[in-house]
Design an enzyme around this catalytic site. Structure first.
Site, mmCIF file in Angstrom:
data_model
loop_
_atom_site.group_PDB
_atom_site.id
_atom_site.type_symbol
_atom_site.label_atom_id
_atom_site.label_comp_id
_atom_site.label_asym_id
_atom_site.label_seq_id
_atom_site.Cartn_x
_atom_site.Cartn_y
_atom_site.Cartn_z
ATOM 1 N N TYR A 56 -4.638 -0.696 3.895
ATOM 2 C CA TYR A 56 -5.577 -0.009 2.987
ATOM 3 C C TYR A 56 -6.343 1.123 3.673
ATOM 4 O O TYR A 56 -7.566 1.124 3.759
ATOM 5 C CB TYR A 56 -6.590 -0.997 2.395
ATOM 6 C CG TYR A 56 -6.017 -2.045 1.472
ATOM 7 C CD1 TYR A 56 -4.751 -1.920 0.907
ATOM 8 C CD2 TYR A 56 -6.755 -3.195 1.164
ATOM 9 C CE1 TYR A 56 -4.236 -2.906 0.067
ATOM 10 C CE2 TYR A 56 -6.240 -4.179 0.321
ATOM 11 C CZ TYR A 56 -4.989 -4.017 -0.216
ATOM 12 O OH TYR A 56 -4.485 -4.992 -1.045
ATOM 13 N N HIS A 129 1.805 -9.700 3.457
ATOM 14 C CA HIS A 129 1.548 -8.843 2.290
ATOM 15 C C HIS A 129 2.752 -8.785 1.344
ATOM 16 O O HIS A 129 2.592 -8.757 0.124
ATOM 17 C CB HIS A 129 1.175 -7.432 2.774
ATOM 18 C CG HIS A 129 0.247 -6.695 1.867
ATOM 19 N ND1 HIS A 129 -0.677 -5.792 2.304
ATOM 20 C CD2 HIS A 129 0.094 -6.708 0.520
ATOM 21 C CE1 HIS A 129 -1.353 -5.292 1.275
ATOM 22 N NE2 HIS A 129 -0.888 -5.840 0.179
#
Ligand SMILES: NC(=O)c1ccc[n+]([C@@H]2O[C@H](COP(=O)([O-])OP(=O)(O)OC[C@H]3O[C@@H](n4cnc5c(N)ncnc54)[C@H](OP(=O)(O)O)[C@@H]3O)[C@@H](O)[C@H]2O)c1
Length: 328
Positions: A56, A129
């Site tokens: 991110y 993820h």
């Protein structure tokens, strides 16, 4: 504040804060000091569960890079022991796709980087993820067990997990939570409920507001040039028309509960199962508060089932299902 247990021993607030938007995905990153202040304000209003990820990152107009984990780490440094921080490894941006890599060497590098950026000596919940088809779930789970033994992480989870992968991984090292896309517009993973219950694994729901659409406030929003929602199917002109009935339904239920559509979207899943924890993302304090308070809305089993039955029938557009992945 309402709390929940993910698996047997990870206590979190019934709503967590998705921090991604502060630096990734939704246009230019927020000014760093502003972001730190907002995340800290979330703690002050009662949030104790914060979601971030190695990937991110985002670039400011002046070319500088914002690392989401750093923002979260700085905002929560002096209350570190009072919060649960979740982060993720295993994907990197690659043009318009995501490159998955969960090889043990990559995980080892990732965990060191995340610990450093977060400014902590342990991660409370460390997610893979995305599944990497070139690495077995057993191999990933083995690395997780080693990281737990070394004290670098205390719990682990899998994002976008399927049943087979979850079972195999869990057999090697206990999985605490899966983090999957789940909202009124995306109910695909309800099929995992039986296995989550059998294995006592929590469901952390990401994009629980369908990237904002279910708030009823965004239907005709024009997004910034680099906002991923420009390409999401729920935000097209046609989708706007198609989703009107759904938005009206939310508004009607919200009126009944003296709540907002966003709160109803969250309360629906919170009341559905005691192991579901949504992590809505917001950069605005009033919305963060709105979302946190959704945990106080009580719905009966019958009401949740009635809503499900309507959702089964009501017209709705396609909804974003994730960025394409590729592997070595
Ligand atoms: N595991 C994964 O692969 C994965 C993928 C995506 C996301 N996530 C995680 O899940 C978190 C949440 O997902 P998301 O950001 O994709 O989608 P989301 O939570 O469904 O929607 C976020 C959007 O809704 C708006 N919003 C939030 N609360 C609102 C409210 N009460 N009223 C009006 N608007 C509201 C936010 O805008 P404002 O900021 O302007 O309020 C933001 O644009 C992320 O932050 C990230 O941590 C994980």
């Amino acid at each position: 504040m309402e709390t929940r247990l993910l698996s047997k021993d990870l206590k979190v607030t019934a709503v967590g804060l998705g921090c991604m938007g502060f630096s990734h995905g939704y246009g230019a990153p927020t000014d760093e000091q502003e972001a730190i202040k907002a995340i800290r304000a979330a703690y002050d209003m009662g949030y104790r569960f914060f979601d971030t990820a190695e990937i991110y990152t985002g670039t400011h107009p002046d070319g500088s890079i914002s690392y989401n984990e750093e923002l979260v780490g700085k905002a929560l440094a002096d209350v570190r022991d009072d919060v649960v921080i979740a982060t993720k490894f295993g994907i990197a941006s690659h043009g318009d796709t995501l490159k998955v890599d969960s090889s043990p060497d990559t995980i080892r590098k990732s965990v060191e980087g995340s610990l450093k950026r977060l400014g902590t000596n342990h991660i409370d919940l460390y997610y893979q993820h995305r599944i990497d088809p070139s690495v077995t779930p057993e191999a990933v789970a083995q690395v997780m067990q080693e990281l737990i033994n070394e004290g670098k992480i205390t719990h682990w989870g899998i994002s976008e997990a399927n049943e087979d992968y979850l079972r195999r991984a869990n057999a090697v090292c206990k999985v605490t939570a899966v983090q999957n896309r789940y909202s009124m517009m995306y109910r695909e993973y309800e099929k995992l409920f039986p296995v989550l219950e059998e294995l006592n694994v929590g469901l952390v729901a990401f994009s629980p507001l369908a990237n904002g659409l279910l708030t009823g406030k965004m239907a005709k929003t024009k997004f910034a040039k680099d906002d991923l929602r420009n390409k999401m199917p729920q935000f097209t002109e046609e989708a706007y028309e198609k989703n009107q009935e759904l938005i009206h339904l939310l508004e009607e239920i919200a009126k009944r509960h003296k709540a907002t559509p966003a709160q109803i979207s969250l309360a629906w899943m919170i009341n559905k199962k005691p192991y579901i924890v949504p992590i809505p993302g917001s950069r605005h304090l009033n919305r963060m508060k709105d979302n946190l308070d959704a945990a106080n809305i009580k719905m009966t089993k019958e009401e949740v089932s009635q809503i499900d039955a309507i959702l089964d029938e009501i017209p709705m557009s396609d909804v974003f299902g994730g960025t394409k992945t590729e592997h070595k």
